[in-house]
Design an enzyme around this catalytic site. Structure first.
Site, mmCIF file in Angstrom:
data_model
loop_
_atom_site.group_PDB
_atom_site.id
_atom_site.type_symbol
_atom_site.label_atom_id
_atom_site.label_comp_id
_atom_site.label_asym_id
_atom_site.label_seq_id
_atom_site.Cartn_x
_atom_site.Cartn_y
_atom_site.Cartn_z
ATOM 1 N N ALA A 134 -11.186 -6.146 -0.296
ATOM 2 C CA ALA A 134 -11.761 -4.822 -0.551
ATOM 3 C C ALA A 134 -11.857 -4.567 -2.044
ATOM 4 C CB ALA A 134 -10.919 -3.732 0.102
ATOM 5 N N GLU A 180 -14.020 8.701 1.355
ATOM 6 C CA GLU A 180 -14.376 7.296 1.159
ATOM 7 C C GLU A 180 -15.467 6.848 2.138
ATOM 8 O OE1 GLU A 180 -11.454 3.902 0.432
ATOM 9 O OE2 GLU A 180 -11.973 3.623 2.543
ATOM 10 N N PRO A 190 -12.962 10.822 8.305
ATOM 11 C CA PRO A 190 -13.915 11.862 7.921
ATOM 12 C C PRO A 190 -13.373 13.280 7.900
ATOM 13 C CG PRO A 190 -14.418 11.006 10.116
ATOM 14 C CD PRO A 190 -13.374 10.110 9.540
ATOM 15 N N GLU A 248 -4.975 -4.297 -12.974
ATOM 16 C CA GLU A 248 -5.167 -3.375 -11.859
ATOM 17 C C GLU A 248 -3.916 -3.279 -10.983
ATOM 18 O OE1 GLU A 248 -8.704 -4.258 -9.665
ATOM 19 O OE2 GLU A 248 -10.038 -4.000 -11.403
ATOM 20 N N ARG A 302 0.844 -1.188 0.000
ATOM 21 C CA ARG A 302 0.000 0.000 0.000
ATOM 22 C C ARG A 302 0.884 1.245 0.000
ATOM 23 N NH1 ARG A 302 -4.854 -1.145 -1.960
ATOM 24 N NH2 ARG A 302 -6.302 -2.087 -0.464
#
Length: 204
Positions: free
Chosen positions: A95, A138, A133, A161, A78
């Protein structure tokens, strides 16, 4: 002292959106919002400017094998850690991005097959959460998906991907221990594992 969590009644009439501008676009989009909002004392706030980054609406599902009391997790690189000078290969729940016209449950089934090779049977909704938030748009739908994980493992992912995914099946107790000792650091994955530890009898 207030002893109940009662949300303050609010809707879009309590937000005075002055402007919404696209200030950057790549894999996701970066937007700048200028707004006022209704304060808890009933007055309007001062004008506020906030930048929000959004990739998509997403779905996370934790495949669970009731017979084995085990879950499937994926490991992949990631980009987030590069911000802090870390190499972040993270363990996560399955996910995927929810495309236009798709239902969240359909995304859960598709991504479980692509990322772990398993077929989900019953799917149990957990909740819908905002990942971060303060500055990330997302919205994530979280599920537990029942599956036979007897043969789940190995390398998966879609080349177009740029996915390089390693799937592993571990006892639920081991996954829970990993949320405590730092091997699992993804927020939504920790939430799903802890929810399952507390609620697996409800889905029996």
């Amino acid at each position: 002292m207030e002893s109940r969590l009662v949300p303050t009644p609010r809707n879009l009439a309590d937000v005075d959106l002055r402007s919404r501008d696209l200030i950057g676009k790549g894999w996701g989009k970066l937007e700048r919002f200028v707004f006022r909002h209704r304060r808890f004392d009933g007055e309007w706030s001062e004008e506020v400017t906030r930048d929000v980054y959004t990739i998509a609406e997403v779905v996370n599902v934790l495949p669970y094998d009731r017979k084995r009391d085990a879950v499937a997790l994926i490991e992949q690189f990631r980009t987030c850690g590069l911000v802090w000078g870390e190499a972040t290969w993270l363990f996560e729940a399955v996910a995927g991005v929810q495309e236009e016209g798709e239902e969240p449950e359909d995304v859960a089934r598709r991504e479980a097959g692509e990322e772990t090779g398993c077929r989900l049977d019953a799917i149990h909704p957990v909740t819908t959460v905002w990942s971060s938030p303060g500055g990330y748009g997302e919205r994530a739908h979280l599920f537990i998906g029942e599956a036979d994980l007897g043969d789940v493992g190995g390398l998966h992912g879609l080349a177009h991907e740029h996915e390089d995914i390693r799937a592993v099946t571990v006892p639920l107790a081991e996954a829970h221990a990993a949320t405590l000792d730092g091997r699992i650091r993804d927020t939504k994955t920790i939430l799903l594992i802890q929810w399952l530890m507390l609620n697996k009898e409800r889905i029996a």
